[in-house]
Design a protein around this motif. Sequence first.
Motif, short mmCIF file in Angstrom:
data_model
loop_
_atom_site.label_atom_id
_atom_site.label_comp_id
_atom_site.label_asym_id
_atom_site.label_seq_id
_atom_site.Cartn_x
_atom_site.Cartn_y
_atom_site.Cartn_z
N ALA A 225 45.24 50.09 33.43
CA ALA A 225 44.43 50.61 34.48
C ALA A 225 44.21 52.08 34.33
CB ALA A 225 45.28 50.38 35.91
N MET A 226 45.08 52.72 33.97
CA MET A 226 44.62 54.27 33.42
C MET A 226 44.05 54.39 32.23
SD MET A 226 48.26 56.07 34.50
CE MET A 226 49.41 55.32 33.67
N ALA A 227 43.84 53.66 31.33
CA ALA A 227 43.27 53.63 30.35
C ALA A 227 41.91 53.35 30.38
CB ALA A 227 43.68 52.90 29.06
N GLY A 228 41.33 52.59 31.26
CA GLY A 228 39.89 52.27 31.54
C GLY A 228 39.21 53.50 31.93
N PRO A 229 39.32 54.32 32.81
CA PRO A 229 38.72 55.52 33.18
C PRO A 229 38.75 56.47 32.11
CG PRO A 229 39.91 54.77 35.12
CD PRO A 229 40.35 53.95 34.03
N ALA A 230 39.60 56.62 31.27
CA ALA A 230 39.79 57.57 30.30
C ALA A 230 38.56 57.36 28.95
CB ALA A 230 41.06 57.57 29.80
N GLN A 231 38.38 56.27 28.90
CA GLN A 231 37.60 55.64 27.72
C GLN A 231 35.96 56.23 28.00
OE1 GLN A 231 37.94 51.61 27.54
NE2 GLN A 231 40.06 51.62 26.37
N GLY A 232 35.71 56.24 29.47
CA GLY A 232 34.16 56.87 29.82
C GLY A 232 34.35 58.27 29.29
N GLY A 233 35.27 59.05 28.97
CA GLY A 233 34.81 60.54 28.69
C GLY A 233 34.43 61.28 29.80
N GLY A 234 34.60 61.07 30.91
CA GLY A 234 34.06 61.71 31.95
C GLY A 234 32.67 61.19 32.77
N GLU A 235 32.21 60.45 32.02
CA GLU A 235 30.87 60.06 32.28
C GLU A 235 31.08 58.97 33.31
OE1 GLU A 235 28.90 58.77 28.89
OE2 GLU A 235 29.04 60.55 27.94
N ALA A 236 30.00 58.77 34.07
CA ALA A 236 29.99 57.58 35.03
C ALA A 236 29.92 56.40 34.37
CB ALA A 236 28.80 57.62 36.13
N ALA A 237 30.87 55.18 34.56
CA ALA A 237 30.82 54.06 33.97
C ALA A 237 29.70 53.21 34.42
CB ALA A 237 32.15 53.20 34.38
N GLU A 238 29.07 52.55 33.41
CA GLU A 238 27.97 51.90 33.68
C GLU A 238 28.16 50.49 34.27
OE1 GLU A 238 24.54 49.85 30.83
OE2 GLU A 238 24.84 52.09 30.46
N GLU A 239 27.86 49.98 35.44
CA GLU A 239 28.04 48.91 36.23
C GLU A 239 27.33 47.67 35.34
OE1 GLU A 239 27.53 46.83 40.46
OE2 GLU A 239 27.39 49.10 40.44
N GLN A 240 28.24 46.53 35.52
CA GLN A 240 28.02 45.38 34.77
C GLN A 240 26.95 44.65 35.47
OE1 GLN A 240 31.20 42.94 33.55
NE2 GLN A 240 29.96 41.22 32.79
N THR A 241 26.02 44.09 34.99
CA THR A 241 24.69 43.61 35.61
C THR A 241 24.55 42.16 35.28
OG1 THR A 241 23.21 44.18 34.04
CG2 THR A 241 23.22 45.72 35.80
N GLU A 242 25.14 41.66 34.05
CA GLU A 242 24.97 40.22 33.67
C GLU A 242 26.45 39.84 33.50
OE1 GLU A 242 22.60 39.85 30.27
OE2 GLU A 242 21.00 40.26 31.34
N PHE A 243 26.63 38.57 34.03
CA PHE A 243 27.99 38.03 34.26
C PHE A 243 27.92 36.68 33.36
CE2 PHE A 243 28.22 41.34 37.28
CZ PHE A 243 29.34 41.56 37.28
N ASP A 244 29.08 36.12 32.75
CA ASP A 244 29.26 34.73 32.34
C ASP A 244 30.05 34.17 33.30
OD1 ASP A 244 27.45 35.74 30.18
OD2 ASP A 244 29.28 36.01 29.03
N VAL A 245 29.94 32.93 33.68
CA VAL A 245 30.69 32.06 34.39
C VAL A 245 31.59 31.15 33.54
CG1 VAL A 245 31.09 30.27 36.28
CG2 VAL A 245 29.39 32.15 36.43
N ILE A 246 32.97 31.41 33.30
CA ILE A 246 33.60 30.74 32.44
C ILE A 246 34.50 29.81 33.08
CG2 ILE A 246 35.44 30.78 30.44
CD1 ILE A 246 32.58 32.33 30.00
N LEU A 247 34.42 28.69 32.53
CA LEU A 247 35.40 27.29 33.10
C LEU A 247 36.51 27.67 32.46
CD1 LEU A 247 35.91 25.19 35.26
CD2 LEU A 247 35.04 23.52 33.28
N LYS A 248 37.80 27.82 33.02
CA LYS A 248 39.10 28.03 32.46
C LYS A 248 39.80 26.80 32.35
CE LYS A 248 41.67 31.82 32.72
NZ LYS A 248 42.21 32.85 33.14
N ALA A 249 39.81 25.96 33.42
CA ALA A 249 40.48 24.47 33.47
C ALA A 249 39.91 23.86 34.71
CB ALA A 249 41.84 24.73 33.86
N ALA A 250 39.82 22.53 34.74
CA ALA A 250 39.06 21.46 35.68
C ALA A 250 40.13 21.57 37.00
CB ALA A 250 39.11 20.21 35.05
N GLY A 251 41.28 21.72 36.71
CA GLY A 251 41.99 21.82 37.89
C GLY A 251 42.51 20.23 38.19
N GLY A 252 42.94 19.95 39.49
CA GLY A 252 43.33 18.42 39.86
C GLY A 252 42.21 17.63 40.07
N SER A 253 41.15 18.06 40.37
CA SER A 253 40.20 16.88 40.63
C SER A 253 39.05 17.09 39.81
CB SER A 253 39.56 17.07 42.20
OG SER A 253 38.82 18.30 42.22
#
Length: 124
Positions: A40-68
Amino acid sequence: MADLKDFAEQLVNLTVKEVNELATILKDEYGIEPAAAAVAMAGPAQGGGEAAEEQTEFDVILKAAGGSKLAVVKLVKELTGLGLKEAKGLVDDAPSPIKEGIAKDEAEALKAQLEEAGAEVELK
């Protein structure tokens, strides 16, 4: 209260190397496993003080089908436009991407639908 704010500011501004050193000290001297805190702490430190770019594209990953599984296969078929055999193959091969490079709202809607059907889903 001001001291805690100063302390929090110091933690947020630690470099990755400093976070690793802190994790080692906490583990060796106090027996605390700070793995989640270090990430959690390492995340912001990697930005070097710059504003982090917000992710605009996402992938929907099916991890498991579950019970049904049948309900999930039908929903995947409906959401992707694939045939029944292809949708079943996608569900059987989980973890597998359902849709890639889509907007956040659409990705969250798909995730909600799939989870409602009983699937385990992740957004990346």
